[in-house]
Structure formats: structure tokens, C-alpha cells
Enzyme design. Structure first.
Site, mmCIF file in Angstrom:
data_model
loop_
_atom_site.group_PDB
_atom_site.id
_atom_site.type_symbol
_atom_site.label_atom_id
_atom_site.label_comp_id
_atom_site.label_asym_id
_atom_site.label_seq_id
_atom_site.Cartn_x
_atom_site.Cartn_y
_atom_site.Cartn_z
ATOM 1 N N HIS A 6 0.837 -1.209 0.000
ATOM 2 C CA HIS A 6 0.000 0.000 0.000
ATOM 3 C C HIS A 6 0.868 1.254 0.000
ATOM 4 O O HIS A 6 1.921 1.295 0.644
ATOM 5 C CB HIS A 6 -0.966 0.017 1.184
ATOM 6 C CG HIS A 6 -0.304 0.087 2.537
ATOM 7 N ND1 HIS A 6 0.001 1.279 3.152
ATOM 8 C CD2 HIS A 6 0.111 -0.870 3.396
ATOM 9 C CE1 HIS A 6 0.557 1.049 4.330
ATOM 10 N NE2 HIS A 6 0.651 -0.257 4.501
ATOM 11 N N ASP A 41 -0.680 4.302 0.682
ATOM 12 C CA ASP A 41 -1.261 5.301 1.589
ATOM 13 C C ASP A 41 -0.556 5.229 2.945
ATOM 14 O O ASP A 41 0.021 4.199 3.301
ATOM 15 C CB ASP A 41 -2.778 5.117 1.742
ATOM 16 C CG ASP A 41 -3.183 3.734 2.240
ATOM 17 O OD1 ASP A 41 -2.486 2.757 1.930
ATOM 18 O OD2 ASP A 41 -4.206 3.641 2.953
ATOM 19 N N ASP A 48 6.463 2.066 6.846
ATOM 20 C CA ASP A 48 5.167 1.446 6.523
ATOM 21 C C ASP A 48 4.495 2.217 5.409
ATOM 22 O O ASP A 48 3.739 3.120 5.669
ATOM 23 C CB ASP A 48 4.309 1.427 7.803
ATOM 24 C CG ASP A 48 3.005 0.704 7.636
ATOM 25 O OD1 ASP A 48 2.799 0.081 6.589
ATOM 26 O OD2 ASP A 48 2.160 0.779 8.542
ATOM 27 N N GLU A 65 -5.188 0.965 2.539
ATOM 28 C CA GLU A 65 -4.909 -0.089 3.528
ATOM 29 C C GLU A 65 -5.026 0.485 4.926
ATOM 30 O O GLU A 65 -5.545 -0.145 5.828
ATOM 31 C CB GLU A 65 -3.505 -0.673 3.305
ATOM 32 C CG GLU A 65 -3.291 -2.031 3.993
ATOM 33 C CD GLU A 65 -2.819 -1.914 5.433
ATOM 34 O OE1 GLU A 65 -2.885 -2.921 6.158
ATOM 35 O OE2 GLU A 65 -2.392 -0.823 5.855
ATOM 36 N N GLU A 66 -4.552 1.721 5.077
ATOM 37 C CA GLU A 66 -4.587 2.371 6.391
ATOM 38 C C GLU A 66 -5.986 2.896 6.709
ATOM 39 O O GLU A 66 -6.269 3.223 7.855
ATOM 40 C CB GLU A 66 -3.570 3.522 6.444
ATOM 41 C CG GLU A 66 -2.127 3.106 6.164
ATOM 42 C CD GLU A 66 -1.500 2.283 7.281
ATOM 43 O OE1 GLU A 66 -2.227 1.868 8.200
ATOM 44 O OE2 GLU A 66 -0.283 2.043 7.217
ATOM 45 N N GLU A 86 4.722 -5.548 4.048
ATOM 46 C CA GLU A 86 4.552 -4.819 5.318
ATOM 47 C C GLU A 86 5.806 -4.956 6.177
ATOM 48 O O GLU A 86 6.496 -5.975 6.099
ATOM 49 C CB GLU A 86 3.364 -5.405 6.104
ATOM 50 C CG GLU A 86 2.006 -5.100 5.542
ATOM 51 C CD GLU A 86 1.567 -3.662 5.748
ATOM 52 O OE1 GLU A 86 2.207 -2.925 6.532
ATOM 53 O OE2 GLU A 86 0.582 -3.274 5.101
ATOM 54 N N HIS A 98 3.903 4.348 11.889
ATOM 55 C CA HIS A 98 2.792 5.165 12.416
ATOM 56 C C HIS A 98 3.256 6.176 13.482
ATOM 57 O O HIS A 98 2.431 6.894 14.037
ATOM 58 C CB HIS A 98 1.666 4.294 13.013
ATOM 59 C CG HIS A 98 0.975 3.438 11.993
ATOM 60 N ND1 HIS A 98 -0.279 2.918 12.179
ATOM 61 C CD2 HIS A 98 1.351 3.010 10.774
ATOM 62 C CE1 HIS A 98 -0.636 2.199 11.132
ATOM 63 N NE2 HIS A 98 0.347 2.240 10.265
#
Ligand SMILES: [Zn+2]
Length: 381
Positions: free
Chosen positions: A70, A72, A103, A136-137, A165, A354
């Protein structure tokens, strides 16, 4: 473009979920310039944002190997706490900083460079693809799940997939994820009859059956766990009753719980267990009970064998480490791939994912590219 330059240009796009901010255009250009057939899939659904996705493929033969990921990212959080602008990649002490560094934009760059290099320099029978979503997030409704449905409608078939990931706790090469636990939430609302505590004969206290229900639920022993999974676990996360004075029997009481469970259960089997307990304490009574369930993921486990051995060997050849197979952590888009093909996850160190000042070791990006290339070489041998 090399993997580090490509990572930087991806980080420069502020692709906070679900905005793709040009990030997919960069990948599409890179891949179509190198012989990949690129298709964009834009999906919409009422109540969710429109999301753009990219599926790029080289070759048409079987077996078909896919890299999933992903582009995003989560919001930046406390902007002032960042040492530099989260969308202006910066280097310090051998680390690359920026939102998405861990990530998982570095992994996207690493597998894009790996597939370009591999397809250019190797003769092989099969096909290689990349499925990259920008959802995805977020709710993950208009992303990987729908792309897979759509490409399968058009006759596509994927045999094996590696999702990039971040999987390593502190060193690149430590951990490969071969499954994930499932997650089920439940909410119980019990309604009785409010009244004076001194006249219980005229009341119906909802706390009585609710505490019995909760007690039976926390006494459940779901399983012992296995080599691949810890025991399934139930946590009560909330208990409350409607407001009242200390001399008032409340009208209603409610509770919520979350179950993280392994492959010896399904959401349906767990719901049946909970429903039986609820029934035992409320059937043939004057209590009203309302039960709600939210399923966020079913558990899965990829069988250890040729595919997982290839990944482990490919990691070992580059890092010298003997990676552990694990099923820890939260959910990822591997939960969608698992319905179509064998899937495992391998990527960078996830420690700062994150977080404010998200970063990765710069040299790990090149190593990860080599590992992904190695996986392809060993897979198509
Ligand atoms: Zn991620």
C-alpha cells in the site's frame, strides 16, 4: 531510479489515506517504462472515499508471483514533534526519515526495483505482478479486496504473494509473517426495569444477568494455542450501566469485548458460543438483550513448505539471519490475498511505523531489494 531515490520520491507525495497525491503515477511510469502492463482500478462505495489502485504485470505464464502493498500512509500526528517535514525525506545518521518510510513506501520501492531488475536480467517461465492499493490504512473497502475480485473476474490467477509490510522487530531478516490472528468484537446491551433498591420486587436488575454472562465468557478456555499461534484470548473492554442514584436499580447495562483468535475458530463458531451463554442467562426471563458483533478479520495460516522455505532461504542469503515464522501483530491486506493464493509477509523494521519521526535504515532498503530479487530467483528456479 534506484530504490533509495524511488523511496524518497514516494515519501514526497503526501498520500495520507485515501489521497494518492500522485504516488501511483510515479510507480506506474517506472513500471510501464520497464515493460509492465499497468492498469488502474478506481473503486467507490457509498459512505467511503474513492480510492485509486494499481495492478502491474509482466508476462502471462504460470506460475504468477505477486508483490502486494500500500502507498497510503497514516496522518503525521504531532507535526511539531517531527525533526523535519514528514513529506520531505531527510537523511540523518544512516537513517531515512519521512511518513511511510517504514510502513511501507521503502518496501514498495524495493520491490519495484527488484521486479524491474529481475525481469530485465533473467529468463524465466511465469509472470510477476504488483498489486498496490491506496486504501490499507483506511477502511480497506475500495482497495486490495476489490482489485482481487476484479482481476479474478477478468481471468487472472495469482499463485503466490509476498506482502511487503514491515515485519521485523529490530533487525532486517528476523521475522516472516505467515498468518494472522482474527479479531471479533461483541457488544451486549441488557434491559431490565428501573426502580427503588428497597423494593426489588418491582424492579428487574439488568446487571444480574450481564455479570453472569461476562463471568461465563471470561471463564471460557478457547484453546491451548499451537506452534504457530498463542492461545485465543478474550478481553472484556467495557462494562457500564445506565445512570442513576445509589438507591436506583438501573434500566440497562452493557458490556463490550474483543476476541483475538487463532485458526481453531471462526467468527461464526465464536458467535455461537457467546450466543449460547447469553441465551442461558436470559431465555425465559423478562430481560431484553441486544447483541451486536463486528468482525474485522478472520485468522489465517499459510502452510509451511516450499513457498515459505524460499522466503526464509532468500532472507538468509542476504542477511545471514534465520528468520522466525510468526503470526503476531495486527491485520494487513494479507487477509484478502489469503482467499486467493498462498501469502506471506516480509519487509523492513516496523518499530517506528505510524510514529512521529518514522524512519528506516538506509542500507536496509538496498538489502530488502536484494532479498525480494532473491525470492524471485529462487521462486522461478
Ligand atoms: Zn502497512
Amino acid at each position: 531510479m534506484n530504490a533509495i531515490e524511488l523511496t524518497k520520491s514516494l515519501i514526497s507525495c503526501p498520500s495520507i489515506t485515501p489521497e494518492n497525491a500522485g504516488v501511483l503515477d510515479i510507480l506506474q511510469e517506472e513500471l510501464s517504462n520497464n515493460g509492465f502492463d499497468c492498469k488502474r482500478y478506481k473503486f467507490a462505495e457509498e459512505g467511503t472515499a474513492d480510492v485509486d489502485n494499481l495492478f502491474a504485470k509482466y508476462g502471462n505464464d504460470e506460475p504468477h508471483f505477486c508483490f502486494g502493498g500500500h502507498t497510503d500512509v497514516v496522518p503525521v500526528g504531532e507535526q511539531n514533534a517531527w525533526l523535519s517535514n514528514p513529506f520531505e525525506p531527510s537523511e540523518k545518521d544512516g537513517k531515512l526519515y519521512g511518513r511511510g518510510a517504514s510502513d511501507m513506501k521503502s518496501a514498495i520501492a524495493a520491490f519495484v526495483c527488484a521486479v524491474v531488475d529481475f525481469t530485465k536480467n533473467n529468463k524465466f517461465k511465469g509472470s510477476v505482478s504488483l498489486l498496490i492499493t491506496n486504501d490499507e490504512e483506511g477502511p480497506a473497502i475500495n482497495g486490495t479486496k476489490k482489485v482481487l475480485e476484479e482481476i479474478y473476474k477478468n481471468g487472472e490467477k495469482i499463485n503466490s504473494c509476498v506482502v511487503g509490510e514491515p515485519t521485523c522487530p529490530s533487525k532486517l531478516g528476523e521475522m516472516i509473517k505467515i498468518g494472522r490472528r482474527g479479531s471479533l468484537m461483541a457488544k451486549f446491551d441488557v434491559f431490565g426495569k428501573q426502580g427503588h433498591v428497597a423494593y426489588p420486587q418491582w424492579t428487574l436488575n439488568p446487571i444480574n444477568p450481564l455479570t453472569k454472562i461476562i463471568n461465563d465468557i471470561i471463564s471460557l478456555k478457547l484453546d491451548e494455542g499451537s506452534d504457530d499461534f498463542p492461545p485465543s484470548n478474550i478481553e472484556i473492554v467495557k462494562i457500564s450501566a445506565s445512570d442513576g442514584a445509589t438507591n436506583v436499580v438501573p434500566h440497562s447495562a452493557s458490556s463490550q469485548l474483543n476476541i483475538r483468535y487463532n485458526v481453531s475458530h471462526t467468527a461464526v463458531s465464536l458467535k455461537n458460543k457467546l450466543n449460547d451463554i447469553v441465551k442461558e442467562h436470559t431465555e425465559d426471563t423478562n430481560y431484553q438483550i441486544n447483541t451486536e458483533y463486528y468482525e474485522t478479520a478472520e485468522p489465517f495460516l499459510t502452510k509451511k513448505g516450499k513457498f515459505t522455505d524460499i522466503i526464509k532461504k532468500s532472507v538468509n542469503e542476504i542477511t545471514g539471519l534465520d528468520a522466525e515464522f510468526s503470526t503476531t501483530g495486527g491485520t494487513s491486506d494479507a487477509r484478502f490475498f489469503k482467499d486467493y493464493c498462498e501469502v506471506a509477509e516480509f519487509g523492513l523494521i516496523g518499530e517506528t511505523a505510524h510514529q512521529v519521526n518514522e524512519n528506516v535504515n538506509i542500507e536496509d532498503i538496498n538489502k530488502l531489494e536484494d532479498i525480494y530479487k532473491n525470492i524471485l530467483i529462487n521462486y522461478f528456479k
